[in-house]
Design a protein around this motif. Sequence first.
Motif, PDB file in Angstrom:
ATOM      1  N   CYS A   1       0.801  -1.223   0.000  1.00 27.51           N
ATOM      2  CA  CYS A   1       0.000   0.000   0.000  1.00 27.51           C
ATOM      3  C   CYS A   1       0.832   1.269   0.000  1.00 27.51           C
ATOM      4  O   CYS A   1       0.451   2.256  -0.580  1.00 27.51           O
ATOM      5  CB  CYS A   1      -0.923  -0.026   1.204  1.00 27.51           C
ATOM      6  SG  CYS A   1      -2.153   1.263   1.156  1.00 27.51           S
ATOM      7  N   GLY A   2       2.004   1.280   0.623  1.00 29.86           N
ATOM      8  CA  GLY A   2       2.771   2.516   0.726  1.00 29.86           C
ATOM      9  C   GLY A   2       3.521   2.895  -0.535  1.00 29.86           C
ATOM     10  O   GLY A   2       4.270   3.865  -0.547  1.00 29.86           O
ATOM     11  N   GLY A   3       3.337   2.135  -1.611  1.00 25.34           N
ATOM     12  CA  GLY A   3       4.006   2.448  -2.865  1.00 25.34           C
ATOM     13  C   GLY A   3       5.122   1.495  -3.211  1.00 25.34           C
ATOM     14  O   GLY A   3       5.753   1.619  -4.260  1.00 25.34           O
ATOM     15  N   SER A   4       5.397   0.531  -2.341  1.00 23.44           N
ATOM     16  CA  SER A   4       6.463  -0.425  -2.649  1.00 23.44           C
ATOM     17  C   SER A   4       5.981  -1.420  -3.685  1.00 23.44           C
ATOM     18  O   SER A   4       4.833  -1.857  -3.662  1.00 23.44           O
ATOM     19  CB  SER A   4       6.873  -1.175  -1.378  1.00 23.44           C
ATOM     20  OG  SER A   4       7.393  -0.259  -0.437  1.00 23.44           O
ATOM     21  N   TRP A   5       6.914  -1.796  -4.545  1.00 22.33           N
ATOM     22  CA  TRP A   5       6.528  -2.623  -5.699  1.00 22.33           C
ATOM     23  C   TRP A   5       7.735  -3.378  -6.181  1.00 22.33           C
ATOM     24  O   TRP A   5       8.876  -2.933  -6.041  1.00 22.33           O
ATOM     25  CB  TRP A   5       5.993  -1.671  -6.781  1.00 22.33           C
ATOM     26  CG  TRP A   5       5.839  -2.248  -8.145  1.00 22.33           C
ATOM     27  CD1 TRP A   5       4.806  -2.975  -8.618  1.00 22.33           C
ATOM     28  CD2 TRP A   5       6.754  -2.118  -9.236  1.00 22.33           C
ATOM     29  NE1 TRP A   5       5.014  -3.301  -9.925  1.00 22.33           N
ATOM     30  CE2 TRP A   5       6.208  -2.790 -10.343  1.00 22.33           C
ATOM     31  CE3 TRP A   5       7.994  -1.501  -9.378  1.00 22.33           C
ATOM     32  CZ2 TRP A   5       6.837  -2.858 -11.575  1.00 22.33           C
ATOM     33  CZ3 TRP A   5       8.636  -1.561 -10.608  1.00 22.33           C
ATOM     34  CH2 TRP A   5       8.045  -2.249 -11.692  1.00 22.33           C
ATOM     35  N   PHE A   6       7.498  -4.577  -6.718  1.00 22.32           N
ATOM     36  CA  PHE A   6       8.569  -5.368  -7.304  1.00 22.32           C
ATOM     37  C   PHE A   6       7.978  -6.151  -8.450  1.00 22.32           C
ATOM     38  O   PHE A   6       6.852  -6.654  -8.354  1.00 22.32           O
ATOM     39  CB  PHE A   6       9.172  -6.315  -6.254  1.00 22.32           C
ATOM     40  CG  PHE A   6      10.166  -7.286  -6.837  1.00 22.32           C
ATOM     41  CD1 PHE A   6       9.805  -8.589  -7.149  1.00 22.32           C
ATOM     42  CD2 PHE A   6      11.477  -6.881  -7.094  1.00 22.32           C
ATOM     43  CE1 PHE A   6      10.715  -9.470  -7.709  1.00 22.32           C
ATOM     44  CE2 PHE A   6      12.400  -7.759  -7.658  1.00 22.32           C
ATOM     45  CZ  PHE A   6      12.017  -9.056  -7.953  1.00 22.32           C
ATOM     46  N   ALA A   7       8.723  -6.287  -9.537  1.00 19.62           N
ATOM     47  CA  ALA A   7       8.223  -7.092 -10.655  1.00 19.62           C
ATOM     48  C   ALA A   7       9.373  -7.824 -11.314  1.00 19.62           C
ATOM     49  O   ALA A   7      10.491  -7.311 -11.380  1.00 19.62           O
ATOM     50  CB  ALA A   7       7.525  -6.200 -11.685  1.00 19.62           C
ATOM     51  N   HIS A   8       9.107  -9.009 -11.792  1.00 19.68           N
ATOM     52  CA  HIS A   8      10.094  -9.720 -12.590  1.00 19.68           C
ATOM     53  C   HIS A   8       9.371 -10.670 -13.523  1.00 19.68           C
ATOM     54  O   HIS A   8       8.194 -10.950 -13.379  1.00 19.68           O
ATOM     55  CB  HIS A   8      11.111 -10.453 -11.701  1.00 19.68           C
ATOM     56  CG  HIS A   8      10.670 -11.832 -11.284  1.00 19.68           C
ATOM     57  ND1 HIS A   8      11.315 -12.965 -11.711  1.00 19.68           N
ATOM     58  CD2 HIS A   8       9.669 -12.249 -10.507  1.00 19.68           C
ATOM     59  CE1 HIS A   8      10.716 -14.029 -11.180  1.00 19.68           C
ATOM     60  NE2 HIS A   8       9.726 -13.618 -10.446  1.00 19.68           N
ATOM     61  N   THR A   9      10.131 -11.141 -14.520  1.00 16.02           N
ATOM     62  CA  THR A   9       9.565 -12.033 -15.522  1.00 16.02           C
ATOM     63  C   THR A   9      10.351 -13.330 -15.511  1.00 16.02           C
ATOM     64  O   THR A   9      11.438 -13.387 -16.071  1.00 16.02           O
ATOM     65  CB  THR A   9       9.635 -11.387 -16.920  1.00 16.02           C
ATOM     66  OG1 THR A   9       9.011 -10.100 -16.872  1.00 16.02           O
ATOM     67  CG2 THR A   9       8.947 -12.255 -17.953  1.00 16.02           C
ATOM     68  N   PRO A  10       9.843 -14.370 -14.853  1.00 19.94           N
ATOM     69  CA  PRO A  10      10.565 -15.647 -14.866  1.00 19.94           C
ATOM     70  C   PRO A  10      10.504 -16.265 -16.256  1.00 19.94           C
ATOM     71  O   PRO A  10       9.568 -15.983 -17.009  1.00 19.94           O
ATOM     72  CB  PRO A  10       9.797 -16.493 -13.856  1.00 19.94           C
ATOM     73  CG  PRO A  10       8.441 -15.873 -13.756  1.00 19.94           C
ATOM     74  CD  PRO A  10       8.610 -14.438 -14.076  1.00 19.94           C
ATOM     75  N   PRO A  11      11.460 -17.085 -16.673  1.00 17.81           N
ATOM     76  CA  PRO A  11      12.603 -17.520 -15.873  1.00 17.81           C
ATOM     77  C   PRO A  11      13.789 -16.558 -15.930  1.00 17.81           C
ATOM     78  O   PRO A  11      14.837 -16.844 -15.409  1.00 17.81           O
ATOM     79  CB  PRO A  11      12.983 -18.847 -16.542  1.00 17.81           C
ATOM     80  CG  PRO A  11      12.630 -18.634 -17.974  1.00 17.81           C
ATOM     81  CD  PRO A  11      11.437 -17.738 -17.988  1.00 17.81           C
TER      82      PRO A  11
END
Lengths: 330, 166
Positions: free
Chosen positions: B107-117
């Motif tokens: 909620c505070g704006g933290s975010w992470f993204a990745h594309t496996p593999p």
Amino acid sequence: MIEGGHNSDARYSTTLGLAGHVCSLRTDSVRLMEITGAFFPFNQDREASAPRAAITLLTGCRRGSSIGCCTFPIFRGRNEFVHADYGREGSVWFDLKAREVAGVLSEGIIADVEYLRRAVLAVIAGVLAPSLGVIVLHAGCVVRDGRAILLAAHSGEGKSTLSLALALRGWSLLSDEWTFVSAATNGLSVWGMQTSVKLMPDASLYFPLLTTLSPTISLNEELSFEIDPWILFGVNRAIDATPLGIIFLKRAQDSGEHICHASQFGAEETMKTLLEEIEEQPEAIADQNRTRQLLMQQLCRLPALKVSFSGNPAVVAADLDKILTEQLCV
Amino acid sequence: MFERDSSITPKSAAASTDLLRRRVLLPYALRLILRDSTICIRTDSALMSEVLSNLNLPCNHSSGVANAKWEIAVETKREAEADLSLGSEFEPVEIYHIGPSCALRMCGGSWFAHTPPSLCGVGFAMVAGNKREQIDQLTVYFRAIMSLLEKDGARSNSAMTLEVCS
């Protein structure tokens, strides 16, 4: 953790047009598909090619509200990745190298069409466009007979006010603040977005219709009128056009007198001034950056004038109209 | 298996940005190594060391900050600057799967993204409140990332090591 949206939920799809480039949209909401499709109109007679960018928007943001929104997004970027955070109402993230956009939005955002257009779809357009080789120019734009004049100026100089004043004189309004420039078959094309026009409270002195409204706090916490000029003032709207020239606006010190003075602006000065307001893009989209550099060189070869002005916008617009007709043959 | 490195190297001054224009200085760099790939954490606060303790990362020594395939920028805010309307309650992390990519957000704006593999990923963490609250938020964030990576099989059976360069 809680699981949110899945790609398999995005069962609706449509084709979008962004400054002449084809993009695909997948979503799990018919309403979102309709609003986004109207914001990025696709002309299948002109834009017949495979999608160059993919946008996926899901409605899986579970903590959002079900009423209207007023949050200004927080942006973070690193290389080709950009994240726009709308707090509890959702997020949109971008991979500019892959030209992919994904977002999760709350019911509150989707219910507030004006906010959706202004703070989400306009952001998607502005962030994604450079990765398609499109220049995002901080300029208004008015059109006559398919030929466009760009009105460039720093914030607060009066772009929106003069764009509207010219529209009230019969010009079609393509944009009041952000104009997209892309390559066309025979040169350049300029494009606008269907977003509201923002006017400062003192604009009501010159546009009496505004006195029927109350200014509100905008997303960037300024008190302003945010209006749909095509509805409120009945001006004509242009979606795209061929640029013919550029006017650089500079507000002169207010001496109580009316001033509208034009002087020639060379290609080098044009380039330097335009570049001051162009967002730097990451090296990861180097090919598209080169495309944009070539477009900038073409843009800077257009006739350009510097116009210093002060006084009633309607009177300034009348003078500008005359200058454009006589000096730029519009 | 994780290891933590506390070697001293020159601070690296760099950044995430707000919409690619205003650079946010993040002078501390930490590095995780997974086989030949590195995950770089850049931050403006030394409290990451306590976060690592919460994640039970033992110490190890190495040196240098190499190019990272994954980068996570961690920004901390003083309590006075925090948006206290979000409260100090902790809300669960949301996970999204869009196409081949996975993303998590808080909620505070933290975010992470990745594309496996693929081992390429990016994250931005923004935490606020007092020191304890920030450490708790970051611990949840990084624990969520590790859980996501384990689930997606992006972590192999090889050891993952963390180097702290300050």
